[in-house]
Design an enzyme around this catalytic site. Sequence first.
Site, PDB file in Angstrom:
ATOM      1  N   PHE A 296       0.845  -1.186   0.000  1.00  7.65           N
ATOM      2  CA  PHE A 296       0.000   0.000   0.000  1.00  7.65           C
ATOM      3  C   PHE A 296       0.888   1.246   0.000  1.00  7.65           C
ATOM      4  O   PHE A 296       1.758   1.384   0.853  1.00  7.65           O
ATOM      5  CB  PHE A 296      -0.904  -0.038   1.238  1.00  7.65           C
ATOM      6  CG  PHE A 296      -1.838   1.129   1.410  1.00  7.65           C
ATOM      7  CD1 PHE A 296      -2.230   1.908   0.343  1.00  7.65           C
ATOM      8  CD2 PHE A 296      -2.346   1.431   2.665  1.00  7.65           C
ATOM      9  CE1 PHE A 296      -3.104   2.972   0.510  1.00  7.65           C
ATOM     10  CE2 PHE A 296      -3.208   2.492   2.855  1.00  7.65           C
ATOM     11  CZ  PHE A 296      -3.596   3.260   1.774  1.00  7.65           C
ATOM     12  N   CYS A 297       0.679   2.135  -0.980  1.00  7.75           N
ATOM     13  CA  CYS A 297       1.416   3.406  -1.055  1.00  7.75           C
ATOM     14  C   CYS A 297       2.925   3.137  -1.102  1.00  7.75           C
ATOM     15  O   CYS A 297       3.388   2.370  -1.931  1.00  7.75           O
ATOM     16  CB  CYS A 297       1.010   4.306   0.112  1.00  7.75           C
ATOM     17  SG  CYS A 297       1.626   5.994   0.026  1.00  7.75           S
TER      18      CYS A 297
END
Length: 562
Positions: A296-297
């Site tokens: 994530f990210c």
Amino acid sequence: MNSEADWTQATQQFQEHLGEGWKKALESFQRMDLGGPQAGVAKLSFQPDKLMALQQAYVREASELWNQGLAGNVGRDKRFAGDAWASNPVASFSAAVYLLNARTLLGLAEAADADEKTKARLRFAVEQWMAASAPSNFMALNAEAQKRAVETRGESIARGMQNLLKDIQQGHVSMTDESAFEVGRNVATTEGAVVFENELFQLIEYKPLTPKVYERPFLVVPPCINKFYILDLQPENSLVRYLVEQGHRTFVVSWRNPDDSLKDKTWDDYIEGGALRAIEVTQEIAQAPQINALGFCVGGTILGTALAVQAARGEKPLASVTFLTTFLDFGDTGVLQLFIDENFVKFREMQMGGSGLLKGQELASTFSFLRPNDLVWNYVVGNYLKGETPPPFDLLYWNSDSTNLPGPMYAWYLRNTYFENNLAKPGKCTVCGEKVDLRRIDIPAYVYGSREDHIVPIGGAYASVNHLSGKKRFVMGASGHIAGVINPPAKKKRSYWTNDQLPKTHAEWLEGATEHPGSWWTDWSAWLKPHAGKQIAAPKSYGRGKYKVLEPAPGRYVKAKA
């Protein structure tokens, strides 16, 4: 006014004042320091026809406001939408003049005879300037705050001062009632245990909620610039709990909040001692030749780099990978790109490239000022001018729980991703002794981007599909960087878009995309199921062999404050 002649004279004086004000504004605009290697070389110039049109429009609209006699129209701007503004002619007029000035200054930015990056910097500078100077930010001009002070006989002002002193002590503007939350008590509550730790992270294994689990475990690599519990806020909006409920034996990396003992850590350390070690431990505990993983990210950038390193070593430990709002190709980074040039990168490398810490509050402030009205001034007005305590909100509590970064790791990341985009260039980067080539990641990949993301613009998220070699699926969700991701199916909110074709650009992809109501989680769950293997009996204990329970989830690393 005693006569029509007096009014005419006053109007003429007003228009003369507008002309002088226009000249001064233009001079100030031309002197703006936009940074970068060309700053200060020459004054900005403007296209004469656009400048003339702007000036005429400004004088015309300002004259109309004057002739309306303090009956300003503020449109739908929510900062001035309250009844107190409408019932106070002076306040509504000041707001209308402010909005006219804002439109005109943005028009000046568009009329500047400059390259696109300079114009974007101009727009950003104007937006910051206008957000800070809004009449709603000042007690003397804010009609709602004045009304509140009268109604409470000054109590709102006293509470506002108390809120200000409290926020000064804690070092940031309160976005929520932080006293309402505690990590491990009412956020990050999914049951589990820490089964491994090193100096960089703890690995959490979660208790199965189904009699059987898929044979391939699932590893989550969250961003190291935030804490992992954005994926485990409350039971009803926890992506971690959703994975467990779907029958996945779930492990999550909980990054340590760096202190001085980690000030020398590098990007290589986060790949070798972080993502690669987490993959290895998850495999050993589950006795699984292959696992599935999600990044994530920044966690996705770390995971993608780690997979490229493993591919260079001839290893293939993942059956599939999921990237949520992740940059692998940093060619389109949106507004963040405006801050980064050679001088800025060199300064950061000189400041902390060899050793040091980037403080979490600096990162948090940077991201907040990307949306200054919503994430900064809105709370300044509410907390200090109106004396309000913001309501409890788990997402904003997490947002305020910042983390530090090791300087060398951050400096490498800054140059090789945001500035030079080297990760996307085959063989350009050497990480952990291996040449990075994202094309060698030839496993099934689920790539998700949020339509209104201001941190990872949707075009930047989509660009990953042009570098990965395996079978890919791209899905776009509604809303922004966080709200788009944290969208559980039970809420029946928002939409997501799919398209089996993957053209070069997101714009082309969107032309053929189909909208579906609800959460993208169900689409992802259906995609993930074939990659998870057969179902086996759920384990009755945490860990295996040398990997024993160290402490209950969420562990102590996530509780350390920046």
